[in-house]
Write an enzyme that holds these catalytic residues in place. Structure first.
Site, PDB file in Angstrom:
ATOM      1  N   LYS A  55       0.426  -0.811  -0.356  1.00  0.00           N
ATOM      2  CA  LYS A  55       0.018  -0.127  -0.106  1.00  0.00           C
ATOM      3  C   LYS A  55       0.866   1.479  -0.520  1.00  0.00           C
ATOM      4  O   LYS A  55       0.333   2.194  -1.042  1.00  0.00           O
ATOM      5  CB  LYS A  55      -0.519   0.041   1.149  1.00  0.00           C
ATOM      6  CG  LYS A  55      -1.887  -0.881   1.267  1.00  0.00           C
ATOM      7  CD  LYS A  55      -2.567  -0.884   1.775  1.00  0.00           C
ATOM      8  CE  LYS A  55      -2.831  -1.480   3.435  1.00  0.00           C
ATOM      9  NZ  LYS A  55      -2.232  -2.649   3.924  1.00  0.00           N
ATOM     10  N   ARG A  65      -9.999   0.808   8.592  1.00  0.00           N
ATOM     11  CA  ARG A  65     -10.222  -0.073   8.759  1.00  0.00           C
ATOM     12  C   ARG A  65     -11.144  -1.012   9.936  1.00  0.00           C
ATOM     13  O   ARG A  65     -10.866  -2.544   9.994  1.00  0.00           O
ATOM     14  CB  ARG A  65      -8.866  -0.948   9.666  1.00  0.00           C
ATOM     15  CG  ARG A  65      -7.125  -0.737   8.782  1.00  0.00           C
ATOM     16  CD  ARG A  65      -6.026  -1.143   9.093  1.00  0.00           C
ATOM     17  NE  ARG A  65      -4.229  -0.223   8.761  1.00  0.00           N
ATOM     18  CZ  ARG A  65      -3.478  -0.740   8.822  1.00  0.00           C
ATOM     19  NH1 ARG A  65      -3.801  -1.980   9.308  1.00  0.00           N
ATOM     20  NH2 ARG A  65      -3.029   0.056   8.476  1.00  0.00           N
ATOM     21  N   ARG A  86      10.427  -7.996   4.946  1.00  0.00           N
ATOM     22  CA  ARG A  86      10.724  -6.304   5.055  1.00  0.00           C
ATOM     23  C   ARG A  86      11.305  -6.207   6.515  1.00  0.00           C
ATOM     24  O   ARG A  86      12.048  -5.563   6.324  1.00  0.00           O
ATOM     25  CB  ARG A  86       9.889  -5.875   5.119  1.00  0.00           C
ATOM     26  CG  ARG A  86       9.801  -4.206   5.155  1.00  0.00           C
ATOM     27  CD  ARG A  86       7.994  -3.682   5.336  1.00  0.00           C
ATOM     28  NE  ARG A  86       6.969  -3.722   6.472  1.00  0.00           N
ATOM     29  CZ  ARG A  86       5.491  -3.752   6.080  1.00  0.00           C
ATOM     30  NH1 ARG A  86       5.308  -2.810   5.069  1.00  0.00           N
ATOM     31  NH2 ARG A  86       5.198  -3.352   7.589  1.00  0.00           N
ATOM     32  N   ARG A 143      10.679  -2.864  11.019  1.00  0.00           N
ATOM     33  CA  ARG A 143       9.540  -2.799  11.910  1.00  0.00           C
ATOM     34  C   ARG A 143       9.449  -3.922  12.981  1.00  0.00           C
ATOM     35  O   ARG A 143       9.531  -4.964  12.853  1.00  0.00           O
ATOM     36  CB  ARG A 143       8.544  -1.886  10.949  1.00  0.00           C
ATOM     37  CG  ARG A 143       8.300  -1.346  10.743  1.00  0.00           C
ATOM     38  CD  ARG A 143       7.037  -1.048   9.818  1.00  0.00           C
ATOM     39  NE  ARG A 143       5.900  -1.672  10.012  1.00  0.00           N
ATOM     40  CZ  ARG A 143       4.812  -1.709   9.321  1.00  0.00           C
ATOM     41  NH1 ARG A 143       4.863  -1.105   8.632  1.00  0.00           N
ATOM     42  NH2 ARG A 143       3.515  -1.635  10.034  1.00  0.00           N
ATOM     43  N   ARG A 184      -1.157  -9.670  12.796  1.00  0.00           N
ATOM     44  CA  ARG A 184      -1.838  -9.140  11.905  1.00  0.00           C
ATOM     45  C   ARG A 184      -2.633  -9.850  11.096  1.00  0.00           C
ATOM     46  O   ARG A 184      -3.909  -8.664  10.431  1.00  0.00           O
ATOM     47  CB  ARG A 184      -0.974  -7.978  12.074  1.00  0.00           C
ATOM     48  CG  ARG A 184      -0.845  -7.159  12.329  1.00  0.00           C
ATOM     49  CD  ARG A 184       0.739  -6.446  12.242  1.00  0.00           C
ATOM     50  NE  ARG A 184       1.342  -5.462  10.760  1.00  0.00           N
ATOM     51  CZ  ARG A 184       2.178  -5.912   9.852  1.00  0.00           C
ATOM     52  NH1 ARG A 184       3.735  -6.442  11.092  1.00  0.00           N
ATOM     53  NH2 ARG A 184       2.565  -4.434   9.641  1.00  0.00           N
TER      54      ARG A 184
END
Ligand code: ADP
Length: 194
Positions: A15, A90, A129, A135, A146
């Site tokens: 996104k 969301r 990632r 992160r 998630r």
């Protein structure tokens, strides 16, 4: 012309990357709730400290906090002529809040672009990632959580926009460039651009 768009899709769908392209092309700001929370966390603001408790466990930040952040951001002058929301709404409650914010000004959302990828692909991408960006919410356990939060809380919002005839599904498999072309083509068609 002003455009009010939403970019949706599971974690790792790309996104953020695609939001930049669309926002530059249409000349509207990309507004990412995840980015706003990460910058609030970095500055250790009250909102950041509250959000951190949820984000670090892969849970959604409470709607009241998230809606207020978006309300304030959309009131900035650069969002008056349109925007691309990345990662918001969301939840169904967030849809209602957004509808209300816009209805006050007689406005509404033009389209929701949903980038689709499978759960296996999500896991693979986010683990990769994690190595690059580090992160804190990209560990295997938090990613798995998630993904389940996405299916439970967020997928129903797709139906809400489908029912309004505003949902555009985009195949998210392929290179960044391939997905970008699909998005650009879909946006052009829907908004009557060339
Ligand atoms: P991803 O799409 O990979 O989950 P984001 O940067 O969009 O990444 O979001 C990271 C985290 O920030 C989410 O897991 C959630 O905890 C929080 N967050 C972002 N947007 C929202 C939202 N609209 N409502 C509640 N929490 C959010």
């Amino acid at each position: 012309m002003s455009f009010r768009l939403i970019l949706a899709g599971p974690p790792g769908a790309g996104k953020g990357t695609q939001a930049t392209t669309v926002s530059e092309r249409l000349g509207i700001p990309a507004i990412s709730t995840g980015e706003i929370f990460r910058s609030e966390m970095a500055s250790q603001s009250d909102v950041g400290l509250e959000a951190q408790r949820y984000i670090s466990e892969g849970n959604l930040v409470p709607d009241s906090v998230t809606n207020e952040i978006v309300r304030r951001r959309l009131a900035q002058p650069d969002a008056a002529e349109g925007f691309l929301l990345d990662g918001y709404p969301r939840t169904l409650d967030q849809i209602s809040a957004l509808d209300e914010m816009l209805a006050d000004d007689g406005l509404s959302i033009d389209a929701m672009l949903d980038i689709e990828i499978s759960d296996e692909e999500i896991m693979g991408r986010l683990l990769k990632r994690a190595e690059i960006e580090g992160r804190a919410d990209d560990t295997p356990e938090v990613i798995a959580h998630r993904i389940s939060v996405y299916h439970e809380a967020t997928e129903p919002i797709l139906d809400a926009f489908r029912e309004r005839g505003k949902l555009i599904s985009i195949n998210g498999l392929g290179t960044i460039g391939e997905v970008r072309e699909r998005i650009v083509a879909a946006v052009n068609e829907r908004l009557g651009l060339d």
